[in-house]
Write a protein that holds these residues in place. Structure first.
Motif, PDB file in Angstrom:
ATOM      1  N   CYS A  13      44.468  -7.521  36.654  1.00  0.00           N
ATOM      2  CA  CYS A  13      43.979  -8.837  37.096  1.00  0.00           C
ATOM      3  C   CYS A  13      44.416  -9.103  38.533  1.00  0.00           C
ATOM      4  CB  CYS A  13      44.513  -9.942  36.183  1.00  0.00           C
ATOM      5  SG  CYS A  13      43.729 -10.033  34.578  1.00  0.00           S
ATOM      6  N   GLN A  17      41.850  -9.447  41.518  1.00  0.00           N
ATOM      7  CA  GLN A  17      41.837 -10.761  42.169  1.00  0.00           C
ATOM      8  C   GLN A  17      42.037 -10.602  43.680  1.00  0.00           C
ATOM      9  OE1 GLN A  17      44.854 -13.417  40.740  1.00  0.00           O
ATOM     10  NE2 GLN A  17      44.043 -15.162  41.851  1.00  0.00           N
ATOM     11  N   GLU A  22      34.088  -9.353  41.108  1.00  0.00           N
ATOM     12  CA  GLU A  22      33.339 -10.111  40.109  1.00  0.00           C
ATOM     13  C   GLU A  22      32.404  -9.172  39.370  1.00  0.00           C
ATOM     14  OE1 GLU A  22      31.315 -13.039  42.486  1.00  0.00           O
ATOM     15  OE2 GLU A  22      32.951 -14.476  42.224  1.00  0.00           O
ATOM     16  N   LYS A  72      31.202 -13.499  37.092  1.00  0.00           N
ATOM     17  CA  LYS A  72      32.472 -14.132  36.778  1.00  0.00           C
ATOM     18  C   LYS A  72      33.582 -13.293  37.400  1.00  0.00           C
ATOM     19  CE  LYS A  72      32.716 -14.392  32.278  1.00  0.00           C
ATOM     20  NZ  LYS A  72      32.831 -14.725  30.848  1.00  0.00           N
ATOM     21  N   PRO A  75      39.297 -10.929  36.703  1.00  0.00           N
ATOM     22  CA  PRO A  75      40.478 -11.319  35.923  1.00  0.00           C
ATOM     23  C   PRO A  75      40.133 -12.166  34.697  1.00  0.00           C
ATOM     24  CG  PRO A  75      40.939 -11.558  38.252  1.00  0.00           C
ATOM     25  CD  PRO A  75      39.469 -11.233  38.134  1.00  0.00           C
ATOM     26  N   GLN A  76      39.162 -13.051  34.839  1.00  0.00           N
ATOM     27  CA  GLN A  76      38.738 -13.872  33.698  1.00  0.00           C
ATOM     28  C   GLN A  76      38.129 -12.991  32.603  1.00  0.00           C
ATOM     29  OE1 GLN A  76      35.925 -16.964  34.732  1.00  0.00           O
ATOM     30  NE2 GLN A  76      35.402 -17.354  32.597  1.00  0.00           N
ATOM     31  N   ILE A  77      37.324 -12.029  33.010  1.00  0.00           N
ATOM     32  CA  ILE A  77      36.702 -11.116  32.050  1.00  0.00           C
ATOM     33  C   ILE A  77      37.770 -10.303  31.324  1.00  0.00           C
ATOM     34  CG2 ILE A  77      35.217  -9.072  31.836  1.00  0.00           C
ATOM     35  CD1 ILE A  77      33.595 -10.271  34.220  1.00  0.00           C
ATOM     36  N   MET A  79      40.921 -11.038  30.796  1.00  0.00           N
ATOM     37  CA  MET A  79      41.722 -11.864  29.889  1.00  0.00           C
ATOM     38  C   MET A  79      40.965 -12.203  28.600  1.00  0.00           C
ATOM     39  SD  MET A  79      44.531 -11.879  31.410  1.00  0.00           S
ATOM     40  CE  MET A  79      45.456 -12.964  30.353  1.00  0.00           C
ATOM     41  N   GLU A  80      39.635 -12.197  28.650  1.00  0.00           N
ATOM     42  CA  GLU A  80      38.823 -12.522  27.476  1.00  0.00           C
ATOM     43  C   GLU A  80      38.497 -11.304  26.607  1.00  0.00           C
ATOM     44  OE1 GLU A  80      35.432 -14.431  29.241  1.00  0.00           O
ATOM     45  OE2 GLU A  80      36.553 -16.269  29.702  1.00  0.00           O
TER      46      GLU A  80
END
Length: 142
Positions: A13, A17, A22, A72, A75-77, A79-80
Motif C-alpha cells: 500500500c 500510494q 490506481e 480507485k 491501497p484501497q483495493i 485493503m479490500e
C-alpha cells in the motif's frame, strides 16, 4: 516478530500510494456492443429508423458515462481483498524480498523504501497481480 500478511499488504500500500497507482476493472467490449445493439433494436421498434439511431446513441452514452472514472487507489483495493488473495500477494512479495533477512516490519519497510530496485520489483509483481488476477487496468496519476 515475524512478518505477517498484513505487514506486506501495508508495505505494498505504501509503495503504490507513493507512486499514486490506481486501478479499474476491465469491462467487456462485447457487452457494451451488445447493449448498444439492443438499444438500437428497441429504439427501432418504438420509433422506426430514427429511433434505432437515437436508441443506440443513448445507450452508448449511458454506458460510457457509467464506466467513466471508475479508477480507485490501489491501497484501497489491496485493503479490500479477501484473505486468500492477500495471502497470494504475500507469497509473491516474500519471494522477492526473501533475501532481506529482517523479521521486524518497521526495519523491512525502511530497507525496501531505501531500495529503488526492490520497490520496482514489488511494483512489477503488483502490476502483474492486478492485471492478471484482478483483471483490472492500471494508471499512475500525475
Amino acid at each position: 516478530m515475524p512478518i505477517t500478511v498484513d505487514d506486506i499488504i501495508q508495505l505494498l500500500c505504501l509503495i503504490s500510494q507513493n507512486r499514486r497507482m490506481e486501478a479499474a476493472k476491465r469491462h467487456s467490449r462485447t457487452g457494451a456492443v451488445a447493449k448498444t445493439a439492443l438499444g438500437s433494436i428497441f429504439g427501432g421498434l418504438v420509433a422506426g429508423p430514427a429511433g434505432a439511431v437515437f436508441g443506440g446513441a443513448i445507450v452508448g452514452l449511458l454506458g460510457s458515462w457509467s464506466m467513466h472514472d471508475e479508477f480507485k487507489p490501489v491501497p484501497q483495493i489491496l485493503m479490500e481483498l479477501p484473505p486468500a488473495k492477500k495471502q497470494k500477494l504475500f507469497n509473491q512479495a516474500m519471494a522477492i524480498i526473501r533475501n532481506v533477512n529482517k523479521t521486524d516490519p518497521g526495519v523491512l519497510t525502511l530497507l525496501v523504501m531505501d531500495s529503488i530496485v526492490v520497490q520496482q520489483k514489488l511494483l512489477a509483481m503488483l502490476e502483474a497481480y492486478i492485471f492478471n488476477e484482478l483483471q483490472a487496468d492500471i494508471r499512475y496519476r500525475d
